[in-house]
Design a protein around this motif. Sequence first.
Motif, PDB file in Angstrom:
ATOM      1  N   LEU A 173       8.923  32.001  29.678  1.00  0.00           N
ATOM      2  CA  LEU A 173       8.535  32.704  28.456  1.00  0.00           C
ATOM      3  C   LEU A 173       7.179  33.386  28.597  1.00  0.00           C
ATOM      4  O   LEU A 173       6.973  34.489  28.093  1.00  0.00           O
ATOM      5  CB  LEU A 173       8.547  31.741  27.270  1.00  0.00           C
ATOM      6  CG  LEU A 173       9.953  31.245  26.913  1.00  0.00           C
ATOM      7  CD1 LEU A 173       9.882  29.994  26.052  1.00  0.00           C
ATOM      8  CD2 LEU A 173      10.768  32.350  26.242  1.00  0.00           C
ATOM      9  N   ALA A 185       9.574  31.686  20.542  1.00  0.00           N
ATOM     10  CA  ALA A 185      10.669  30.920  21.145  1.00  0.00           C
ATOM     11  C   ALA A 185      10.568  29.490  20.631  1.00  0.00           C
ATOM     12  O   ALA A 185       9.519  28.863  20.744  1.00  0.00           O
ATOM     13  CB  ALA A 185      10.560  30.939  22.665  1.00  0.00           C
ATOM     14  N   CYS A 241       6.494  36.446  25.953  1.00  0.00           N
ATOM     15  CA  CYS A 241       6.829  36.002  24.605  1.00  0.00           C
ATOM     16  C   CYS A 241       5.515  35.722  23.866  1.00  0.00           C
ATOM     17  O   CYS A 241       4.595  35.130  24.438  1.00  0.00           O
ATOM     18  CB  CYS A 241       7.697  34.745  24.677  1.00  0.00           C
ATOM     19  SG  CYS A 241       8.340  34.219  23.088  1.00  0.00           S
TER      20      CYS A 241
END
Length: 165
Positions: free
Chosen positions: A130, A118, A135
């Motif tokens: 996130l 990201a 992520c």
Amino acid sequence: LSPVQFARSDVVEDVREALIQTRLPASRLELEITENVMLIDVDGALATMNALKELGVRLNMDDFGTGYSSLGYLRTYPFDGIKIDKRFISSMSGGGNDRAVVQAIINLGKAMGLTVTAEGVETLEQLDFLVSDQCNEVQGFYLSRPMEKQALLPLLKASHDEFPV
């Protein structure tokens, strides 16, 4: 890498020479490629990307989700990862659908065995989202502003001392 670099230079030879000169292991180099590279010369881009993969470098699709055919490119080209465009990250906490889009991109990337990064993380709230969405990587001003090599080396050393691999 920009479309101009693909069209006007021998990208593979440039990368090979840079790896030799710096003695950087190829597996530590990640090259970001925008969708525009693939729109200009499909066959040439694929050949160049395959040659870069043969060198051992990692290839990431930059600004994933902003192009009209990004999904097709993930199946056609030898990408190792995708980078979620910062526009999705910046509006993710606004309560709209952007959080769902980010979660879907993360899930898609994981299902395809890709590293998901990201970009444009600027707040703790974004980072928390996130992390909870699993992520793989984040980058942005919340973590650090761009810095010169002289400032980066002590930071890397301190990080290694605190978290040895």
